[in-house]
Design an enzyme around this catalytic site. Structure first.
Site, PDB file in Angstrom:
ATOM      1  N   GLY A 130       0.842  -1.199   0.000  1.00  0.00           N
ATOM      2  CA  GLY A 130       0.000   0.000   0.000  1.00  0.00           C
ATOM      3  C   GLY A 130       0.869   1.237   0.000  1.00  0.00           C
ATOM      4  O   GLY A 130       1.501   1.551   1.009  1.00  0.00           O
ATOM      5  N   LYS A 158      -6.318   4.214  18.489  1.00  0.00           N
ATOM      6  CA  LYS A 158      -6.477   5.114  17.333  1.00  0.00           C
ATOM      7  C   LYS A 158      -7.955   5.423  17.101  1.00  0.00           C
ATOM      8  O   LYS A 158      -8.315   6.541  16.705  1.00  0.00           O
ATOM      9  CB  LYS A 158      -5.860   4.481  16.087  1.00  0.00           C
ATOM     10  CG  LYS A 158      -6.013   5.330  14.818  1.00  0.00           C
ATOM     11  CD  LYS A 158      -5.211   6.605  14.892  1.00  0.00           C
ATOM     12  CE  LYS A 158      -5.476   7.541  13.711  1.00  0.00           C
ATOM     13  NZ  LYS A 158      -5.539   6.917  12.402  1.00  0.00           N
ATOM     14  N   ASN A 210      -9.566   9.178  17.041  1.00  0.00           N
ATOM     15  CA  ASN A 210     -10.327   9.766  15.950  1.00  0.00           C
ATOM     16  C   ASN A 210     -11.714  10.218  16.399  1.00  0.00           C
ATOM     17  O   ASN A 210     -12.254  11.197  15.887  1.00  0.00           O
ATOM     18  CB  ASN A 210     -10.441   8.775  14.798  1.00  0.00           C
ATOM     19  CG  ASN A 210      -9.151   8.699  13.991  1.00  0.00           C
ATOM     20  OD1 ASN A 210      -8.085   9.067  14.480  1.00  0.00           O
ATOM     21  ND2 ASN A 210      -9.246   8.210  12.784  1.00  0.00           N
ATOM     22  N   GLU A 227     -11.147  13.496  17.829  1.00  0.00           N
ATOM     23  CA  GLU A 227     -10.929  14.435  16.727  1.00  0.00           C
ATOM     24  C   GLU A 227     -12.248  14.940  16.162  1.00  0.00           C
ATOM     25  O   GLU A 227     -12.399  16.138  15.870  1.00  0.00           O
ATOM     26  CB  GLU A 227     -10.111  13.744  15.628  1.00  0.00           C
ATOM     27  CG  GLU A 227      -9.825  14.617  14.423  1.00  0.00           C
ATOM     28  CD  GLU A 227      -9.124  13.848  13.315  1.00  0.00           C
ATOM     29  OE1 GLU A 227      -8.785  14.475  12.299  1.00  0.00           O
ATOM     30  OE2 GLU A 227      -8.939  12.624  13.458  1.00  0.00           O
TER      31      GLU A 227
END
Length: 298
Positions: A7, A163, A167, A170
């Protein structure tokens, strides 16, 4: 240290470049990138010296699952896979067990830093067994801006769980910035809203990278006319709210921020009705979706 990365998009490509800048040997595979070093997973694995480390930076869900299944048949006992995308934490246990059946280690890794990470570094949160994490520690250290930006958060799943919550937070921060922007623009007292927002970047308790991005977006496009009012979500915000429900944790800011994103995707008339309903339900000013988009896209 040698690593194969699968990726080479905006995140994966910049991570590969940061590793190379710090002396690591990086071999990359992507179906479409001209910068790839291998044209298939088979070729990539064949070029790596054992014991191998392969890092995945693919979309969550089926693309990641397919790659893991293929690599399980190609790699050897003692190799380690790091899953660095934004997969749901609950998938990690399944992935780790499947790979353990082949003698392959598994580390889940939440990475935050966006396209600026190559220069500024990435916050890195990883989960997995100590022996597997230690195997890839030099790569993690090279991604992080300093030792405090790197954390072994716990067992398998802990990296992606950390994580996910990051988020979710956020989302709430972005909504608060967007509502503040809307309120300043709606009021009659502040003729230069971008100037006020820029001043907040220095010494205030709300200074942040998200504020920096909003100010930058306003400098490039005063009024944010070029941005759509639509704000999508990548999954982590939903999973965070689902976890809050499961654990009976009150999370009104993150929940409202997620719902505001849903409202931003409706046609204009429906959107106005949805925002009005949100004002009644949650109080205060509804999100200014364009400003939220600026903070995210900036």
């Amino acid at each position: 240290m040698q690593v194969g990365i699968v990726g080479l998009g905006r995140m994966g490509g910049n991570m590969a470049a940061r590793w190379r800048d710090r002396g690591h040997e990086v071999l990359g595979y992507s179906r479409t990138s001209p910068d790839r070093d291998a044209s298939s997973l088979e070729e990539l694995v064949g070029k790596l010296a054992g014991p191998r480390v392969v890092w995945l930076m693919l979309p969550s869900g089926e693309p990641t699952r397919q790659a893991l299944r293929q690599l399980a048949e190609l790699l050897s006992p003692g190799d380690v896979i790091v899953e660095g995308g934004n997969s749901r934490f609950s998938d990690d246990t399944e992935h780790a067990l499947m790979l353990a059946g082949h003698g392959i280690g598994y580390v889940d890794c939440g990475v935050s830093g966006g396209v600026w990470g190559r220069e500024n570094g990435y916050a890195v949160m990883c989960g997995g067994q100590d022996e597997h994490v230690q195997r890839v520690w030099p790569l993690l250290e090279s991604l992080a801006p300093d030792k405090d930006g790197l954390c072994h958060a716990g067992p398998v799943g802990a990296g992606h769980y950390s994580k996910m919550v990051h988020n979710g937070i956020e989302y709430g921060m972005m909504q608060a910035l967007a509502e503040g922007y809307e309120l300043l623009e709606a009021g009659e007292y502040v003729p230069d809203v971008p100037k006020v927002l820029a001043s907040w970047r220095h010494g205030t308790v709300v200074r942040s990278w998200l504020l920096d991005l909003l100010v930058r977006a306003l400098e490039e496009d005063p009024g944010l006319a070029a941005l759509s009012g639509r704000v999508d979500d990548s999954g982590e915000g939903r999973w965070t709210v689902e976890e809050a429900v499961r654990l009976s944790v009150s999370a009104p800011a993150m929940t409202a921020a997620l719902f505001a994103r849903f409202a931003s995707r409706k046609p204009d008339a429906d959107q106005l009705k949805a925002l009005a309903a949100m004002r009644q339900q949650f109080g205060g000013h509804a999100v200014h979706a364009t400003a939220a988009g600026a903070a995210e896209q900036g």
